[in-house]
Design a protein around this motif. Sequence first.
Motif, PDB file in Angstrom:
ATOM      1  N   UNK A 167       0.774  -1.274   0.041  1.00 42.98           N
ATOM      2  CA  UNK A 167      -0.161  -0.078  -0.028  1.00 42.98           C
ATOM      3  C   UNK A 167       0.837   1.268   0.102  1.00 42.98           C
ATOM      4  N   UNK A 168       1.981   1.072   0.704  1.00 44.43           N
ATOM      5  CA  UNK A 168       2.902   2.303   0.736  1.00 44.43           C
ATOM      6  C   UNK A 168       3.396   2.718  -0.622  1.00 44.43           C
ATOM      7  N   UNK A 169       4.119   1.679  -1.310  1.00 44.25           N
ATOM      8  CA  UNK A 169       4.412   1.724  -2.718  1.00 44.25           C
ATOM      9  C   UNK A 169       3.247   2.231  -3.583  1.00 44.25           C
ATOM     10  N   UNK A 170       2.164   1.675  -3.496  1.00 46.35           N
ATOM     11  CA  UNK A 170       0.923   2.254  -4.366  1.00 46.35           C
ATOM     12  C   UNK A 170       0.716   3.611  -4.256  1.00 46.35           C
ATOM     13  N   UNK A 171       0.768   4.042  -2.777  1.00 44.67           N
ATOM     14  CA  UNK A 171       0.691   5.539  -2.554  1.00 44.67           C
ATOM     15  C   UNK A 171       1.559   6.439  -3.209  1.00 44.67           C
ATOM     16  N   UNK A 172       2.811   6.018  -3.057  1.00 45.79           N
ATOM     17  CA  UNK A 172       3.970   6.691  -3.813  1.00 45.79           C
ATOM     18  C   UNK A 172       3.773   6.634  -5.669  1.00 45.79           C
ATOM     19  N   UNK A 173       3.133   5.621  -5.824  1.00 45.88           N
ATOM     20  CA  UNK A 173       3.189   5.631  -7.320  1.00 45.88           C
ATOM     21  C   UNK A 173       2.021   6.670  -7.645  1.00 45.88           C
ATOM     22  N   UNK A 174       0.755   6.612  -6.946  1.00 44.06           N
ATOM     23  CA  UNK A 174      -0.322   7.457  -7.087  1.00 44.06           C
ATOM     24  C   UNK A 174       0.332   9.044  -6.929  1.00 44.06           C
ATOM     25  N   UNK A 228       3.339  10.415  -7.111  1.00 42.94           N
ATOM     26  CA  UNK A 228       4.338  10.909  -7.929  1.00 42.94           C
ATOM     27  C   UNK A 228       4.135  10.543  -9.561  1.00 42.94           C
ATOM     28  N   UNK A 229       3.189   9.895  -9.863  1.00 38.75           N
ATOM     29  CA  UNK A 229       2.995   9.469 -11.374  1.00 38.75           C
ATOM     30  C   UNK A 229       1.711   9.650 -11.805  1.00 38.75           C
ATOM     31  N   UNK A 230       0.692   9.559 -10.911  1.00 42.52           N
ATOM     32  CA  UNK A 230      -0.710   9.545 -11.253  1.00 42.52           C
ATOM     33  C   UNK A 230      -1.564  10.636 -11.213  1.00 42.52           C
ATOM     34  N   UNK A 231      -1.076  11.404  -9.617  1.00 39.88           N
ATOM     35  CA  UNK A 231      -2.155  12.347  -9.345  1.00 39.88           C
ATOM     36  C   UNK A 231      -2.290  13.179 -10.565  1.00 39.88           C
ATOM     37  N   UNK A 232      -3.566  13.844 -10.753  1.00 39.20           N
ATOM     38  CA  UNK A 232      -3.870  14.880 -11.802  1.00 39.20           C
ATOM     39  C   UNK A 232      -3.589  14.532 -13.105  1.00 39.20           C
ATOM     40  N   UNK A 233      -3.151  13.351 -13.413  1.00 36.56           N
ATOM     41  CA  UNK A 233      -2.865  12.937 -14.857  1.00 36.56           C
ATOM     42  C   UNK A 233      -3.966  12.864 -15.812  1.00 36.56           C
ATOM     43  N   UNK A 234      -4.099  13.332 -16.818  1.00 43.28           N
ATOM     44  CA  UNK A 234      -5.157  13.239 -17.773  1.00 43.28           C
ATOM     45  C   UNK A 234      -4.887  12.204 -18.632  1.00 43.28           C
TER      46      UNK A 234
END
Length: 114
Positions: A53-60, A62-68
Motif C-alpha cells: 500500500x505504501x508503494x501504491x501511494x508513492x506511485x499515485x 508521484x506519477x498519477x495524481x492529476x494525470x489526464x
Amino acid sequence: MNETVRAQAGKEVHVILDNLNTHKPRHDRWLAQHPNVHFHYTPTHASWLNQVEVWYSILSRQALRGANLRSVQELRQRIDAFIKAYNQTAAPFEWTKVKVSSKKLEHKYSNLCK
C-alpha cells in the motif's frame, strides 16, 4: 464486481481482499450467484500488505495524481516509466510493528489542559 464478472464471462475470477468484516458477510447472496468468483483473504495483520500500500501511494502521488490519461495504454506507459525511474534509487521498506499499550483515559477537562 458485476462489470468485472461480465467481462470475464465463463472464466474463473479470483479476488484478493483484506479481512475487513464487510468483506465477509455470513450469507453472501451475490457470491452464491457467481460460482466462478472466488474470494481469497489476506492474513490478519499482514505487514507485507502495508508495504504494498505504501508503494501504491508513492506511485499515485508521484506519477498519477492529476494525470489526464486518454487510454489504458497511456496509463501503462506512465506506470512503466515511473517504475523504471523509481527502481534506479529504490531501497527496501523497513517496517516495524509498534506495540501499543492500552491506557485508562481520564475523561476530565482539567486533564486536557495540562
